[in-house]
Design a protein around this motif. Structure first.
Motif, PDB file in Angstrom:
ATOM      1  N   TYR A 174      67.664   7.070  18.991  1.00 20.14           N
ATOM      2  CA  TYR A 174      68.129   7.974  17.937  1.00 20.14           C
ATOM      3  C   TYR A 174      67.032   8.238  16.906  1.00 20.14           C
ATOM      4  CZ  TYR A 174      72.855   7.840  19.745  1.00 20.14           C
ATOM      5  OH  TYR A 174      73.957   7.978  20.551  1.00 20.14           O
ATOM      6  N   TYR A 175      66.191   7.246  16.668  1.00 21.76           N
ATOM      7  CA  TYR A 175      65.062   7.477  15.763  1.00 21.76           C
ATOM      8  C   TYR A 175      64.084   8.472  16.394  1.00 21.76           C
ATOM      9  CZ  TYR A 175      60.840   6.867  13.050  1.00 21.76           C
ATOM     10  OH  TYR A 175      59.720   7.121  12.295  1.00 21.76           O
ATOM     11  N   ASP A 176      63.753   8.259  17.659  1.00 24.37           N
ATOM     12  CA  ASP A 176      62.792   9.125  18.350  1.00 24.37           C
ATOM     13  C   ASP A 176      63.312  10.549  18.535  1.00 24.37           C
ATOM     14  OD1 ASP A 176      60.962   7.064  18.585  1.00 24.37           O
ATOM     15  OD2 ASP A 176      61.555   6.548  20.627  1.00 24.37           O
ATOM     16  N   SER A 177      64.579  10.696  18.874  1.00 29.09           N
ATOM     17  CA  SER A 177      65.108  12.022  19.208  1.00 29.09           C
ATOM     18  C   SER A 177      65.661  12.786  18.008  1.00 29.09           C
ATOM     19  CB  SER A 177      66.191  11.899  20.282  1.00 29.09           C
ATOM     20  OG  SER A 177      67.293  11.163  19.800  1.00 29.09           O
ATOM     21  N   GLU A 178      66.180  12.070  16.996  1.00 30.73           N
ATOM     22  CA  GLU A 178      66.818  12.741  15.861  1.00 30.73           C
ATOM     23  C   GLU A 178      66.233  12.342  14.507  1.00 30.73           C
ATOM     24  OE1 GLU A 178      71.057  12.189  15.928  1.00 30.73           O
ATOM     25  OE2 GLU A 178      71.142  12.317  18.107  1.00 30.73           O
ATOM     26  N   LEU A 179      65.241  11.457  14.513  1.00 32.30           N
ATOM     27  CA  LEU A 179      64.663  10.892  13.289  1.00 32.30           C
ATOM     28  C   LEU A 179      65.708  10.174  12.436  1.00 32.30           C
ATOM     29  CD1 LEU A 179      61.982  13.456  12.083  1.00 32.30           C
ATOM     30  CD2 LEU A 179      61.631  11.202  13.087  1.00 32.30           C
ATOM     31  N   MET A 180      66.697   9.563  13.097  1.00 24.98           N
ATOM     32  CA  MET A 180      67.710   8.791  12.383  1.00 24.98           C
ATOM     33  C   MET A 180      67.159   7.409  12.054  1.00 24.98           C
ATOM     34  SD  MET A 180      70.609  10.340  11.760  1.00 24.98           S
ATOM     35  CE  MET A 180      71.650   8.933  11.396  1.00 24.98           C
ATOM     36  N   VAL A 181      67.339   7.007  10.807  1.00 24.64           N
ATOM     37  CA  VAL A 181      67.034   5.637  10.389  1.00 24.64           C
ATOM     38  C   VAL A 181      68.359   5.019   9.944  1.00 24.64           C
ATOM     39  CG1 VAL A 181      64.592   5.885   9.837  1.00 24.64           C
ATOM     40  CG2 VAL A 181      66.277   6.523   8.126  1.00 24.64           C
ATOM     41  N   PHE A 182      68.535   3.741  10.245  1.00 20.78           N
ATOM     42  CA  PHE A 182      69.821   3.086  10.018  1.00 20.78           C
ATOM     43  C   PHE A 182      69.686   1.911   9.063  1.00 20.78           C
ATOM     44  CE2 PHE A 182      70.020   4.869  14.357  1.00 20.78           C
ATOM     45  CZ  PHE A 182      71.101   5.720  14.202  1.00 20.78           C
ATOM     46  N   SER A 183      70.781   1.658   8.329  1.00 21.37           N
ATOM     47  CA  SER A 183      70.789   0.544   7.380  1.00 21.37           C
ATOM     48  C   SER A 183      72.079  -0.266   7.415  1.00 21.37           C
ATOM     49  CB  SER A 183      70.576   1.075   5.960  1.00 21.37           C
ATOM     50  OG  SER A 183      71.621   1.969   5.606  1.00 21.37           O
ATOM     51  N   LYS A 184      73.063   0.196   8.176  1.00 25.61           N
ATOM     52  CA  LYS A 184      74.355  -0.496   8.233  1.00 25.61           C
ATOM     53  C   LYS A 184      74.869  -0.438   9.667  1.00 25.61           C
ATOM     54  CE  LYS A 184      79.062  -0.132   6.511  1.00 25.61           C
ATOM     55  NZ  LYS A 184      80.023   0.773   5.892  1.00 25.61           N
ATOM     56  N   PHE A 185      75.423  -1.553  10.120  1.00 24.73           N
ATOM     57  CA  PHE A 185      75.874  -1.645  11.502  1.00 24.73           C
ATOM     58  C   PHE A 185      77.229  -2.330  11.553  1.00 24.73           C
ATOM     59  CE2 PHE A 185      71.333  -1.957  11.034  1.00 24.73           C
ATOM     60  CZ  PHE A 185      70.885  -0.916  11.824  1.00 24.73           C
ATOM     61  N   ASP A 186      78.106  -1.792  12.376  1.00 21.03           N
ATOM     62  CA  ASP A 186      79.432  -2.366  12.561  1.00 21.03           C
ATOM     63  C   ASP A 186      79.661  -2.429  14.063  1.00 21.03           C
ATOM     64  OD1 ASP A 186      82.032  -3.246  12.198  1.00 21.03           O
ATOM     65  OD2 ASP A 186      82.825  -1.226  11.900  1.00 21.03           O
ATOM     66  N   LEU A 187      79.720  -3.635  14.624  1.00 20.41           N
ATOM     67  CA  LEU A 187      79.819  -3.729  16.073  1.00 20.41           C
ATOM     68  C   LEU A 187      80.666  -4.900  16.519  1.00 20.41           C
ATOM     69  CD1 LEU A 187      77.179  -5.811  17.469  1.00 20.41           C
ATOM     70  CD2 LEU A 187      76.274  -4.414  15.663  1.00 20.41           C
ATOM     71  N   MET A 188      81.113  -4.798  17.759  1.00 21.22           N
ATOM     72  CA  MET A 188      81.857  -5.875  18.411  1.00 21.22           C
ATOM     73  C   MET A 188      81.200  -6.151  19.755  1.00 21.22           C
ATOM     74  SD  MET A 188      85.860  -5.079  17.622  1.00 21.22           S
ATOM     75  CE  MET A 188      86.297  -6.457  18.643  1.00 21.22           C
ATOM     76  N   ILE A 189      81.070  -7.430  20.076  1.00 27.44           N
ATOM     77  CA  ILE A 189      80.493  -7.838  21.353  1.00 27.44           C
ATOM     78  C   ILE A 189      81.542  -8.635  22.112  1.00 27.44           C
ATOM     79  CG2 ILE A 189      78.722  -9.257  22.464  1.00 27.44           C
ATOM     80  CD1 ILE A 189      76.956  -8.655  19.965  1.00 27.44           C
ATOM     81  N   ASP A 190      81.784  -8.242  23.347  1.00 31.24           N
ATOM     82  CA  ASP A 190      82.683  -8.980  24.233  1.00 31.24           C
ATOM     83  C   ASP A 190      81.806  -9.706  25.245  1.00 31.24           C
ATOM     84  OD1 ASP A 190      84.353  -9.858  26.304  1.00 31.24           O
ATOM     85  OD2 ASP A 190      85.749  -8.193  26.007  1.00 31.24           O
ATOM     86  N   GLN A 191      81.699 -11.027  25.098  1.00 29.50           N
ATOM     87  CA  GLN A 191      80.814 -11.796  25.974  1.00 29.50           C
ATOM     88  C   GLN A 191      81.373 -11.948  27.384  1.00 29.50           C
ATOM     89  OE1 GLN A 191      78.539 -15.142  24.290  1.00 29.50           O
ATOM     90  NE2 GLN A 191      79.654 -14.752  22.389  1.00 29.50           N
ATOM     91  N   ASP A 192      82.685 -11.799  27.554  1.00 27.50           N
ATOM     92  CA  ASP A 192      83.266 -11.890  28.898  1.00 27.50           C
ATOM     93  C   ASP A 192      82.865 -10.689  29.750  1.00 27.50           C
ATOM     94  OD1 ASP A 192      84.527 -14.332  28.364  1.00 27.50           O
ATOM     95  OD2 ASP A 192      86.288 -13.319  27.531  1.00 27.50           O
TER      96      ASP A 192
END
Length: 139
Positions: free
Chosen positions: A72-90
């Motif tokens: 997203y940085y390379d294609s849209e020049l988006m820089v990020f500062s906040k992340f909200d995610l969920m990881i399912d290890q199964d």
């Protein structure tokens, strides 16, 4: 507990990220990458990109997470500062949102371009108190 730190590497940048949960550690790893690119304290969470990933292990999932954000940085020049995610290890899946804005040279400091995520020195460890992620990005 600090969120991330840099460590010396010959030609690239080493990042060590911490989190009380795996999700927090992945978020702090991403924040560390974007701190190489710009001062993330000046990146406003105006827009978001939804991200859905599958991996074959946690290291592969982290690799894909960072690569997707760099896309997203390379294609849209988006820089990020906040992340909200969920990881399912199964199922070894990650879904979440990365919040930020388009890079603006009048607002955002231009630091170092991160070319790619690498598997060099990549490790994810769970200690008594937190998760510790260590990795190197190519600059």
């Amino acid at each position: 507990m600090r969120s991330f730190e840099f460590f010396e590497h010959t030609a690239d940048v080493g990042i060590r990220a911490y989190g009380k949960s795996l999700e927090e550690a992945f978020s702090n790893a991403a924040l560390g990458v974007f701190e190489v690119i710009t001062d993330t304290s000046k990146v406003k969470p105006i827009e978001y990109r939804e991200i859905y990933l599958n991996g074959y292990d946690l290291e592969n999932l982290l690799y894909k997470w960072i690569e997707e954000l760099l896309y997203y940085y390379d294609s849209e020049l988006m820089v990020f500062s906040k992340f909200d995610l969920m990881i399912d290890q199964d199922s070894m899946t990650l879904e979440g949102k990365a919040w930020g804005e388009k890079f603006n040279g009048k607002i955002h400091e231009r630091r170092t371009v991160v070319k790619a995520m690498t598997y060099h020195q990549l490790s994810i460890e769970k200690t008594e108190n937190c998760y510790v992620i260590t990795f190197v990005v190519d600059i």
